[in-house]
Design an enzyme around this catalytic site. Structure first.
Site, mmCIF file in Angstrom:
data_model
loop_
_atom_site.group_PDB
_atom_site.id
_atom_site.type_symbol
_atom_site.label_atom_id
_atom_site.label_comp_id
_atom_site.label_asym_id
_atom_site.label_seq_id
_atom_site.Cartn_x
_atom_site.Cartn_y
_atom_site.Cartn_z
ATOM 1 N N CYS A 147 0.810 -1.226 0.000
ATOM 2 C CA CYS A 147 0.000 0.000 0.000
ATOM 3 C C CYS A 147 0.845 1.280 0.000
ATOM 4 O O CYS A 147 0.583 2.203 -0.778
ATOM 5 C CB CYS A 147 -0.961 -0.001 1.178
ATOM 6 S SG CYS A 147 -0.221 -0.445 2.751
ATOM 7 N N SER A 176 -6.072 0.708 9.267
ATOM 8 C CA SER A 176 -6.787 -0.296 8.462
ATOM 9 C C SER A 176 -5.820 -1.136 7.645
ATOM 10 O O SER A 176 -6.180 -2.229 7.199
ATOM 11 C CB SER A 176 -7.803 0.367 7.535
ATOM 12 O OG SER A 176 -7.158 1.236 6.630
ATOM 13 N N GLY A 177 -4.609 -0.656 7.455
ATOM 14 C CA GLY A 177 -3.613 -1.425 6.712
ATOM 15 C C GLY A 177 -3.262 -2.743 7.378
ATOM 16 O O GLY A 177 -2.739 -3.657 6.732
ATOM 17 N N HIS A 239 -2.843 6.628 3.951
ATOM 18 C CA HIS A 239 -1.417 6.666 4.275
ATOM 19 C C HIS A 239 -0.845 8.007 3.805
ATOM 20 O O HIS A 239 -0.974 8.366 2.639
ATOM 21 C CB HIS A 239 -0.678 5.534 3.554
ATOM 22 C CG HIS A 239 -0.910 4.171 4.128
ATOM 23 N ND1 HIS A 239 -1.652 3.933 5.253
ATOM 24 C CD2 HIS A 239 -0.462 2.939 3.719
ATOM 25 C CE1 HIS A 239 -1.662 2.632 5.515
ATOM 26 N NE2 HIS A 239 -0.956 2.011 4.611
#
Lengths: 338, 338, 338, 338
Positions: A147, A176-177, A239
């Site tokens: 990501c 959430s990653g 992010h």
């Protein structure tokens, strides 16, 4: 319509795939897989749906299959939201069995004949599919990067023609990653955790492959160094990263490059109007305000300063995971590999 | 006992001063100032106390004075928690009137004859007080740097003898740095704000002054460049920062320097046992777990990696503001300037 | 199309109005007002847009007018997002000038001839518009209640025919309810604030008016007591509340009433498919997961237990503010008052 | 000195016990137990210390024992921080083996001969220890209630002589109550979870036992009903609750009772100066500002309104868990049961 499936459809990234594939103009979602425990149930009953948009009705009715190659016969493409340890074998088996795999898993990203693709950056790496076919696979594996690497490489697309040899990046990554269960609240509330396992290594090596050159037989890595410092911050999605590049040209020229850049690939359903949104407000981008731009597929860039320094930010589970795989699949169809 | 006062005693930093000065072995808190609206009230009634430790009883009884030089006659030292615009004139006036000013305000930090002091780094800059005395002041102004600069420079103390020319730092700063009312919750919840007004400029110029050399008449700035990228994150207290230095020596040597360093100044009441705590756990330091180390005065350093990269973190309103000024005042007394 | 305007269009609720009115099937947004400072600018330039959905292009081009009656001549309906102190006079003037006012402000909610309307609950109170017309107004004022009152009264709609005399409600309200600047981050991070000015009084009196009976000349308040305890919690959007009602019937009967209820008014563009979504999962509703249900207009109800106790939750700036006013305006058009 | 141990010393509550027992005037911490995996290691090496105060040096050197009765021979009292399923048998075995057990576990709270004690409320229930001795135990089990029940019952102590029959309580509970790993960040960030397993049942039945009367042979439950609605909110430490009591007397009389109440038990080391701090500011108590009052042992009460309604708040892992058990143990020593 291309018949598609999602491997590991009940997890955080799996749910995003299911959400984003509803009513897709190219893809017909027909297969959803999960562990044996869920197999045989309707997806609606097997999943603990935790996105803030409703579960698409049509997907809810699909009977969940076990994550085994033989359950995937009807799929032309499968999207892999599996954890890396489970993904390794089944993705390989799928490719052998004639299925196209668009994978968000890290297992095969660095394989010599597997393209690691961000469409705005290295669409031509898809030609590596031919290496896989030469090796006897009827299907293929195409991967998207980690990501944080995606946000970084998309932000570099408009300025890659400037000369630089040294890239530093400090990330501020969303919770959430790590999946729905990945991070205990007590670990990250009112806190920063300056460590994400393997993340720095992934950013450093994946960036060089993506920005590298495919010479017809192998990838020649990009000729610069990447040094990453990755941090978890108390943000749900999005992010954010502070980037330094040793570009010697005036910051105005870099600004012009960001503003005038046009994405070099044609229209695709998931490709946003702007892959890079260059913001001039002094305090942007911000994850909560900007992460849903372009339906979550736009990478916002701002605070361009001499240095060269800038901030890049994008939605980690859409642009940085499920949306990235789907965009790759659209490009694959568009380029005739399916 | 040295009689001391706090200018701007009702704000966020002012309250920290009051808390930290209770039962101080050197200092007797006798004067608290605020705006005219509060003057004449007991401090207990004038302040909206918002620290999570109780208001010291003795301070609560002090009658608040207006922030004017003539109200400060009884103080040997005043601590300034004033906003920069108010601090400029009154701090100068105090120094002329024979009062020692230990200021957290930014107004005079870059003045040619004003020392900008972090005791572990540049205690000898206190000699600049003599420049002020030569100019006719009976008192003096000594400043401490901006909160994020303090964490950075303390972390550099153990490794300053390594050669480097290029310092990059990306900060993740706490919301308390902006005062009690500074940041609306809607701006920072579930968010990162990649901009703090003037913060990058302060870090860049203040670091070079602090790490510079005082040759008896002026400061020669430190011979390296600083490039900062400052971000606000949803953390209450504790500034975390990712640092890069182009030190060419092996990371093990740098680790040894961090581990073997001893603070070069003698015992002072507010000086913690360890000014720098070098942590080897892979996911530390973290603001919520480490900010109160050394009663909030320790700067924690960790994640030392080739690069050279590391993470530094400290409490921004204690080590980075009120505690910094008090430590400076202790040093000043210890060195005989009072 | 009905020509509409928004009074106070640059604030938090004003921005929601602008967002929700884009591409509305009944309403053509033609007027946006703000303070004199913004008047004359394009809305795009006057507003600091802080929603996480983009500013609608068409609204961005509107030239902002000053919030004065004479600037509103072209509007059939104006939506008021003004603070109460500003709203009092201008809303009255608009009604006199023949404009329909759908107000989210509290100023006129308790006026004897002003309906306080939640369409699912008391659509018939719109007949009070006739009282206003009898008093010589060509226009009218119709208000919607305070955000927390809306969630409560919508949740009561399905069960209002059960006998009860005693309602208790403890709220856990989101920070967006106080506007973009309303709550300093230092006040609410890692915290609960058990006080919201006037909120308990509003919930208590507004609920009784809404649930009351209009006898053709005045409202007879509902015959039960309401006791509220209102708290602010660190949630961005979505007011959650724990409700007690002294209904003596078995909880199963109450559950059936929630499940079988159908909204008694016809289709309206902003009316969600389910105004009340009765959830049986043991840990729902939750604001982050359920607030956007029905495009933010559904009130979710769950955790029905003997007592009778239940939890209600809805989006405070959509269902609880801008969306409520727009739904009222749609009902007004549908019932022929415009 | 009384030799004491902690069962389950590596978890969240276990760490609090270790922290609070350092330098205790009555108790000498000699035994720390954990699972077999940790046994044999120094506590310092076995524990992942995650409190924001340092691990006490002396405790760090203790060799961790396995949680078995035979490892506890040297302890006069053991504090149990075990999960309920592990606590049931070992606590019984300890009591048989002559050890005094002060337990925070729920296993034996409702046992007919086990006192459930909050010293300010029902110190006399300690006489139930005699029932256990009559049944042949040389040791005993004394329990403290569930965290939220403690705050509630302490807040009731000053006003228990008013007549009431109906108590309602809506809680807003902190995440630390579920242990370090208990709640995923994705579940509670920007969210309220209106469900905590078994919490409402515990509050309802434990309150009646604590407020009940011990007639020499059994507890007669308190003669009122309790109805609880328990919610998790994004707060690290501190349980806040909105309470309703059907007290018919004027609110001023209730206020006087809160103000004039004095704790009926004598001095104990962990007993704070004020067990109940009655606050008159309109927006207090608040968990972040008030939870550390009385070293975390004070329950703050405020917002007293007609109804009778009020807010109570206390630190859930200190007053609501480890501190509660230690206070019980001090009372036990004081009353001569050890």
């Amino acid at each position: 319509m291309v018949s598609v499936g999602v491997l590991g459809a009940t997890g955080a990234v799996g749910q995003r795939f299911v959400q984003l594939l509803a009513d897709h103009p190219y893809f017909d979602l027909t297969v959803l897989t999960a562990s044996g425990r869920s197999a045989g149930k309707k997806y609606r009953d097997a999943v603990n749906w935790r996105l803030d948009v409703p579960l698409p009705e049509s997907a809810g009715d699909i009977i969940v299959a076990e994550t085994k190659t033989e359950c995937l016969k009807n799929a032309d493409i499968v999207f892999s939201a599996l954890p890396a340890d489970l993904a390794t074998t089944i993705e390989t088996d799928c490719a052998k069995a004639g299925i196209g795999v668009c994978s968000n898993a890290s297992s095969h990203r660095m394989d010599q004949d597997v393209p690691l693709v961000v469409p705005e950056v290295n669409a031509d790496h898809l030609r590596m599919i031919e290496l896989q076919r030469d090796a006897g696979n009827d299907g293929f594996i195409v991967t998207n990067p980690n990501c944080s690497t995606i946000m970084l490489t998309v932000s570099l697309a408009p300025i890659r023609n400037f000369h630089f040899t040294d890239l530093r990046v400090a990330t501020m990554q969303a919770i959430s990653g790590a999946g729905f269960e990945g991070i205990p609240a007590m670990s990250i509330f009112d806190n920063v955790v300056p460590y994400i396992g393997n993340e720095e290594e992934k950013m450093e090596r994946e960036t060089l492959k993506i920005m590298g050159t495919f010479d017809g037989s192998e990838i020649v890595n990009a000729p610069f160094s990447v040094s990453a410092s990755c941090n978890r911050v108390p943000v749900i999605d999005g992010h954010t990263m502070a980037v330094w590049l040793d570009i010697k040209e005036p910051v105005e020229n870099v600004a012009k490059a960001f503003q005038s850049w046009r994405c070099p690939i044609g229209d695709l359903p998931t490709l946003p109007e702007k892959s890079v949104d260059f913001m001039v407000q002094q305090d942007r981008p911000q994850p909560r305000l900007d992460r849903m731009k372009g339906k979550g597929m736009t990478v916002s860039v701002g605070r361009l300063r001499p240095g060269i320094r800038y901030i890049a930010m994008g939605h980690n589970t859409i642009r940085g995971a499920a949306g990235a795989s789907i965009l790759n699949a659209e490009l694959i169809c568009d380029r005739g590999y399916i």
